[in-house]
Write a protein that holds these residues in place. Structure first.
Motif, PDB file in Angstrom:
ATOM      1  N   CYS A 414       0.806  -1.222   0.000  1.00 46.42           N
ATOM      2  CA  CYS A 414       0.000   0.000   0.000  1.00 46.42           C
ATOM      3  C   CYS A 414       0.836   1.266   0.000  1.00 46.42           C
ATOM      4  CB  CYS A 414      -0.934  -0.007   1.207  1.00 46.42           C
ATOM      5  SG  CYS A 414      -0.066   0.101   2.798  1.00 46.42           S
ATOM      6  N   MET A 415       2.137   1.128   0.053  1.00 47.54           N
ATOM      7  CA  MET A 415       3.009   2.299   0.083  1.00 47.54           C
ATOM      8  C   MET A 415       3.498   2.631  -1.316  1.00 47.54           C
ATOM      9  SD  MET A 415       5.281   1.563   3.500  1.00 47.54           S
ATOM     10  CE  MET A 415       4.532   1.746   5.133  1.00 47.54           C
ATOM     11  N   PRO A 416       3.692   3.910  -1.615  1.00 47.46           N
ATOM     12  CA  PRO A 416       4.255   4.264  -2.921  1.00 47.46           C
ATOM     13  C   PRO A 416       5.668   3.717  -3.059  1.00 47.46           C
ATOM     14  CG  PRO A 416       4.215   6.169  -1.463  1.00 47.46           C
ATOM     15  CD  PRO A 416       3.464   5.083  -0.760  1.00 47.46           C
ATOM     16  N   SER A 417       6.046   3.370  -4.261  1.00 49.55           N
ATOM     17  CA  SER A 417       7.381   2.804  -4.481  1.00 49.55           C
ATOM     18  C   SER A 417       8.488   3.776  -4.111  1.00 49.55           C
ATOM     19  CB  SER A 417       7.527   2.351  -5.932  1.00 49.55           C
ATOM     20  OG  SER A 417       6.783   1.171  -6.162  1.00 49.55           O
ATOM     21  N   ALA A 418       8.204   5.076  -4.163  1.00 46.27           N
ATOM     22  CA  ALA A 418       9.212   6.050  -3.740  1.00 46.27           C
ATOM     23  C   ALA A 418       9.575   5.855  -2.272  1.00 46.27           C
ATOM     24  CB  ALA A 418       8.706   7.473  -3.977  1.00 46.27           C
ATOM     25  N   ARG A 419       8.652   5.389  -1.468  1.00 49.15           N
ATOM     26  CA  ARG A 419       8.917   5.154  -0.046  1.00 49.15           C
ATOM     27  C   ARG A 419       9.835   3.943   0.142  1.00 49.15           C
ATOM     28  NH1 ARG A 419       4.190   5.611   4.611  1.00 49.15           N
ATOM     29  NH2 ARG A 419       5.530   5.210   6.419  1.00 49.15           N
ATOM     30  N   ASN A 420       9.856   3.068  -0.821  1.00 49.01           N
ATOM     31  CA  ASN A 420      10.788   1.945  -0.850  1.00 49.01           C
ATOM     32  C   ASN A 420      12.168   2.444  -1.304  1.00 49.01           C
ATOM     33  OD1 ASN A 420      12.203  -0.445  -1.465  1.00 49.01           O
ATOM     34  ND2 ASN A 420      10.523  -1.365  -2.604  1.00 49.01           N
ATOM     35  N   ARG A 421      12.192   3.193  -2.387  1.00 51.10           N
ATOM     36  CA  ARG A 421      13.466   3.570  -3.018  1.00 51.10           C
ATOM     37  C   ARG A 421      14.250   4.621  -2.243  1.00 51.10           C
ATOM     38  NH1 ARG A 421      14.310   4.725  -9.515  1.00 51.10           N
ATOM     39  NH2 ARG A 421      16.434   5.557  -9.368  1.00 51.10           N
ATOM     40  N   ILE A 422      13.567   5.455  -1.446  1.00 51.96           N
ATOM     41  CA  ILE A 422      14.279   6.514  -0.724  1.00 51.96           C
ATOM     42  C   ILE A 422      15.299   5.935   0.248  1.00 51.96           C
ATOM     43  CG2 ILE A 422      12.640   6.707   1.189  1.00 51.96           C
ATOM     44  CD1 ILE A 422      14.431   9.630  -0.609  1.00 51.96           C
ATOM     45  N   LEU A 423      15.131   4.672   0.618  1.00 51.25           N
ATOM     46  CA  LEU A 423      16.050   4.044   1.566  1.00 51.25           C
ATOM     47  C   LEU A 423      17.500   4.186   1.124  1.00 51.25           C
ATOM     48  CD1 LEU A 423      16.444   2.207   4.098  1.00 51.25           C
ATOM     49  CD2 LEU A 423      16.351   0.266   2.508  1.00 51.25           C
ATOM     50  N   GLY A 424      17.780   4.032  -0.170  1.00 56.77           N
ATOM     51  CA  GLY A 424      19.156   4.122  -0.643  1.00 56.77           C
ATOM     52  C   GLY A 424      19.807   5.457  -0.336  1.00 56.77           C
ATOM     53  N   TRP A 425      19.031   6.525  -0.436  1.00 54.39           N
ATOM     54  CA  TRP A 425      19.546   7.868  -0.169  1.00 54.39           C
ATOM     55  C   TRP A 425      19.795   8.070   1.320  1.00 54.39           C
ATOM     56  CZ3 TRP A 425      19.894  11.203  -4.568  1.00 54.39           C
ATOM     57  CH2 TRP A 425      19.423  10.598  -5.738  1.00 54.39           C
ATOM     58  N   GLN A 426      18.940   7.498   2.139  1.00 53.67           N
ATOM     59  CA  GLN A 426      19.126   7.579   3.589  1.00 53.67           C
ATOM     60  C   GLN A 426      20.343   6.767   4.026  1.00 53.67           C
ATOM     61  OE1 GLN A 426      15.208   6.064   4.329  1.00 53.67           O
ATOM     62  NE2 GLN A 426      14.350   8.080   4.772  1.00 53.67           N
ATOM     63  N   LEU A 427      20.485   5.577   3.473  1.00 54.96           N
ATOM     64  CA  LEU A 427      21.654   4.755   3.796  1.00 54.96           C
ATOM     65  C   LEU A 427      22.937   5.482   3.413  1.00 54.96           C
ATOM     66  CD1 LEU A 427      20.437   1.230   2.570  1.00 54.96           C
ATOM     67  CD2 LEU A 427      20.478   2.084   4.920  1.00 54.96           C
ATOM     68  N   TYR A 428      22.878   6.191   2.266  1.00 56.18           N
ATOM     69  CA  TYR A 428      24.072   6.926   1.840  1.00 56.18           C
ATOM     70  C   TYR A 428      24.411   8.045   2.808  1.00 56.18           C
ATOM     71  CZ  TYR A 428      27.223  10.099  -0.391  1.00 56.18           C
ATOM     72  OH  TYR A 428      28.307  10.913  -0.599  1.00 56.18           O
ATOM     73  N   LYS A 429      23.438   8.894   3.110  1.00 53.53           N
ATOM     74  CA  LYS A 429      23.746  10.076   3.923  1.00 53.53           C
ATOM     75  C   LYS A 429      24.378   9.688   5.255  1.00 53.53           C
ATOM     76  CE  LYS A 429      22.043  14.172   6.264  1.00 53.53           C
ATOM     77  NZ  LYS A 429      20.964  15.159   6.484  1.00 53.53           N
ATOM     78  N   PHE A 430      23.833   8.643   5.884  1.00 54.34           N
ATOM     79  CA  PHE A 430      24.299   8.291   7.224  1.00 54.34           C
ATOM     80  C   PHE A 430      25.345   7.179   7.204  1.00 54.34           C
ATOM     81  CE2 PHE A 430      20.099  10.232   7.714  1.00 54.34           C
ATOM     82  CZ  PHE A 430      20.452  11.279   8.549  1.00 54.34           C
ATOM     83  N   GLN A 431      25.847   6.881   6.001  1.00 53.34           N
ATOM     84  CA  GLN A 431      26.962   5.947   5.814  1.00 53.34           C
ATOM     85  C   GLN A 431      26.720   4.637   6.574  1.00 53.34           C
ATOM     86  OE1 GLN A 431      29.932   9.057   6.951  1.00 53.34           O
ATOM     87  NE2 GLN A 431      30.821   8.643   4.931  1.00 53.34           N
ATOM     88  N   VAL A 432      25.533   4.098   6.328  1.00 51.19           N
ATOM     89  CA  VAL A 432      25.117   2.864   6.978  1.00 51.19           C
ATOM     90  C   VAL A 432      25.878   1.692   6.365  1.00 51.19           C
ATOM     91  CG1 VAL A 432      23.146   1.335   7.416  1.00 51.19           C
ATOM     92  CG2 VAL A 432      22.858   3.824   7.521  1.00 51.19           C
ATOM     93  N   ASN A 433      26.309   0.784   7.217  1.00 52.47           N
ATOM     94  CA  ASN A 433      27.122  -0.351   6.771  1.00 52.47           C
ATOM     95  C   ASN A 433      26.307  -1.562   6.353  1.00 52.47           C
ATOM     96  OD1 ASN A 433      28.689   1.076   9.258  1.00 52.47           O
ATOM     97  ND2 ASN A 433      30.100   0.576   7.606  1.00 52.47           N
ATOM     98  N   GLY A 434      25.097  -1.703   6.916  1.00 53.98           N
ATOM     99  CA  GLY A 434      24.329  -2.891   6.603  1.00 53.98           C
ATOM    100  C   GLY A 434      22.839  -2.667   6.743  1.00 53.98           C
ATOM    101  N   PHE A 435      22.066  -3.445   5.980  1.00 55.16           N
ATOM    102  CA  PHE A 435      20.610  -3.408   6.051  1.00 55.16           C
ATOM    103  C   PHE A 435      20.091  -4.823   6.179  1.00 55.16           C
ATOM    104  CE2 PHE A 435      16.359  -3.529   4.132  1.00 55.16           C
ATOM    105  CZ  PHE A 435      15.708  -2.628   4.951  1.00 55.16           C
ATOM    106  N   LEU A 436      19.134  -5.007   7.101  1.00 53.25           N
ATOM    107  CA  LEU A 436      18.588  -6.335   7.395  1.00 53.25           C
ATOM    108  C   LEU A 436      17.071  -6.290   7.307  1.00 53.25           C
ATOM    109  CD1 LEU A 436      19.580  -8.639  10.380  1.00 53.25           C
ATOM    110  CD2 LEU A 436      17.195  -7.959  10.101  1.00 53.25           C
ATOM    111  N   HIS A 437      16.513  -7.376   6.788  1.00 51.42           N
ATOM    112  CA  HIS A 437      15.061  -7.565   6.832  1.00 51.42           C
ATOM    113  C   HIS A 437      14.777  -9.043   7.050  1.00 51.42           C
ATOM    114  CE1 HIS A 437      10.811  -7.714   5.687  1.00 51.42           C
ATOM    115  NE2 HIS A 437      10.788  -6.413   5.884  1.00 51.42           N
TER     116      HIS A 437
END
Length: 557
Positions: A414-437
């Motif tokens: 039910c969420m727009p795909s942009a809400r899925n894709r924005i994650l990459g930009w957030q991971l970049y800004k905060f220099q995140v090392n890993g993502f888990l689901h």
């Protein structure tokens, strides 16, 4: 293109096309991509009469690097929890576009009267694509050959490649769900073949770490219940001594490495939500297979501790001998809470000396728990990550699941795909090392009480909003993709493109480029909700990369 039989329109991958509402999407006729990128767009179509066996053709580009799939509708009875935010495409139950299926030549596609549907076009942009413009024409014709609709999209290829993915990314891999759905014996040849296919699809979409079931993972299991046994390590018990066989683990590792897996995430050594019990462990005792540990086992008891110390000593030796020790991560217990700190502490103390040279990671959203020093690599949810960022925690991981349905990024139907894709930009800004689901392919109801048909039940039987429990569907011969999986890959590609631009202009300059038209700084809670913002900003990033590589500027934003 509009005629008396069919309306067609090129749209971006970030638009969800619903059969029961008018299509509202801006024009999308051109975009750019880097080499090594998987680029997606859609051809939306709307018919006025029922027409079967319509023929789809694609011309232009690199033919062997282009695939077309149908975007199928799947049911959602629980799209979202109550008290949700408004960043949704809709909240009502119904049919949602999500499943991607191949088009069989003999069947073609069906055009339903009065309905908008779409085709998903994927371009694998590799070295076969030359620099510059590549017009790609997608057409739909009747079975008799009459042209019904035709649209052209132009891809501009930039002559430089995305850098290698640095982010560690795991979507928990459920071997038992594969065996249960397909009705094959666990670790039979048929099961191994399916596992390989599911791993291959994962790796192709940026999942480079695989949950490895040393023993049946103690995850999402009803207290006192069992999931099917998926245990890679053979155990033999003789009195107080244990011996271990690693033949299946060896096959698992070799298969994963062959498919491009880079990291191995060892299944949890203690039960979920507090580390109070052992996982289910099967052993040969006097020649008979028996469950020797499980819910009845006190995790802090001497018998399980003695077992763990013998097992981990041999496992560590095996990992080093097979040269994957530096690729291996361990878990204690998933999602411990503050009130469970003492049982978690006892679990950590039981194995900490044996795992001293390995990253030990757990989902953990309470910063005060992390301050205890018990968790080496915390994995906070993206709605609880701020204190970890503020205190400079490194390595920094994050995750989301069913609970992250307000404000932050996620990927429900039910969420727009942009809400899925924005994650990459957030991971970049905060220099995140890993993502888990937790849900690559969870085909059970909550707590694994029942198997489900994921083509009919997409919410784990009214437990999690549709889109949380799995990213791939179990097709007849292996996994079928979802638009959520492909858009998540686009998020990871955005991350890599931003890292490439950083190599030319620096991190702060990239952040300035991202935020120059934003009213507030980018955070995990505050971000543009617009698909157009994402598409335009990625085009700008590509243009800056082109300028750095070629010294010229020719792309619009």
């Amino acid at each position: 293109m509009t005629n008396n039989a069919l309306d067609t329109r090129i749209i971006s991958s970030l638009i969800k096309v619903f059969a029961d509402e008018p299509l509202q999407a801006p024009a999308f006729s051109t975009a750019s991509a880097l080499q090594g990128e998987s680029f997606h767009f859609q051809l939306a179509y709307h018919g006025y009469e029922l027409m079967k066996h319509a023929v789809v053709k694609v011309q232009g580009g690199v033919a062997e690097a282009i695939s077309v799939q149908k975007v199928e509708l799947v049911p959602s009875e629980l799209p979202i929890y109550a008290h949700h935010d408004n960043n949704l495409v809709r909240s009502a139950p119904g049919l949602y576009p999500d499943l991607l299926t191949p088009i069989h030549e003999q069947d073609g596609i069906v055009i339903c009267p009065g309905q908008w549907r779409s085709l998903w076009i994927s371009l694998e942009v590799d070295v076969r694509w030359t620099e510059g413009e590549h017009p790609i024409t997608v057409s739909i014709a009747s079975e008799s050959g009459e042209l019904l609709g035709e649209e052209t999209f132009t891809l501009v290829v930039i002559p430089t490649a995305l850098p290698k993915q640095q982010l560690m990314h795991t979507e928990w891999f459920h071997c038992d769900g594969i065996a249960t759905y397909y009705g094959v014996d666990i670790f039979s040849e048929a099961h191994w073949d399916l596992i390989r296919k599911f791993v291959r699809t994962a790796v192709q979409h940026g999942i480079n770490m695989i949950l490895t079931p040393l023993f049946t993972p103690p995850l999402d299991t009803e207290v006192g219940g069992e999931r099917p046994t998926v245990q890679l390590v053979d155990v033999t018990k003789e009195g107080e001594r244990y011996s271990f066989g690693f033949e299946r683990l060896d096959r698992w590792v070799r298969m994963c490495l062959d498919e491009g897996v880079e990291y191995f995430e060892m299944s949890h050594l203690f039960s979920q939500w507090g580390a109070k019990h052992a996982p289910k462990i099967i052993a040969s005792v006097d020649g008979e297979e028996q469950r020797i540990f499980g819910w009845e086992t006190d995790a802090a008891g001497p018998e399980y501790r003695a077992f763990l110390r013998q097992f981990l000593t041999e496992l560590v030796t095996w990992l080093k001998a097979h040269r994957i020790a530096d690729r291996s991560h361990f878990h204690i217990s998933d999602e411990p809470r503050l009130e469970q700190m003492e049982s978690y502490r006892q679990a950590v103390e039981a194995v900490s000396d044996l795992l001293a040279k390995f990253p030990v990671m757990d989902a953990l959203s309470d910063y005060d728990f992390y301050r205890s020093g018990l968790v080496q690599v915390p994995v906070p949810a993206n709605n609880h990550v701020e204190p970890f960022i503020e205190h400079g925690v490194k390595p920094l991981w994050t995750y989301y699941c069913c609970s992250q349905y307000r404000e932050v990024s996620n990927r429900f139907f039910c969420m727009p795909s942009a809400r899925n894709r924005i994650l990459g930009w957030q991971l970049y800004k905060f220099q995140v090392n890993g993502f888990l689901h937790w849900g690559y392919n969870f085909y059970y109801s909550q707590y694994s009480r029942k198997r489900i048909d994921p083509f009919r039940t997409t919410d784990a039987l009214y437990a999690f909003p549709s889109g949380d429990a799995f990213l791939v569907y179990p097709g007849e011969e292996g996994p079928l993709e979802s638009i959520r999986l492909d858009v998540l890959l686009e998020a990871l590609q955005d991350l890599r493109a931003l890292q490439l631009l950083e190599s030319y202009i620096g991190h702060e300059a990239v952040i300035a480029l991202i935020e120059d038209d934003m009213e507030e700084a980018l955070t995990f809670r505050s971000y543009p909700h617009s698909a157009e913002w994402l598409l335009n900003k990625r085009a700008l990033v590509n243009e800056r990369i082109r300028e750095a590589v070629c010294g010229t500027s020719s792309l619009g934003t």
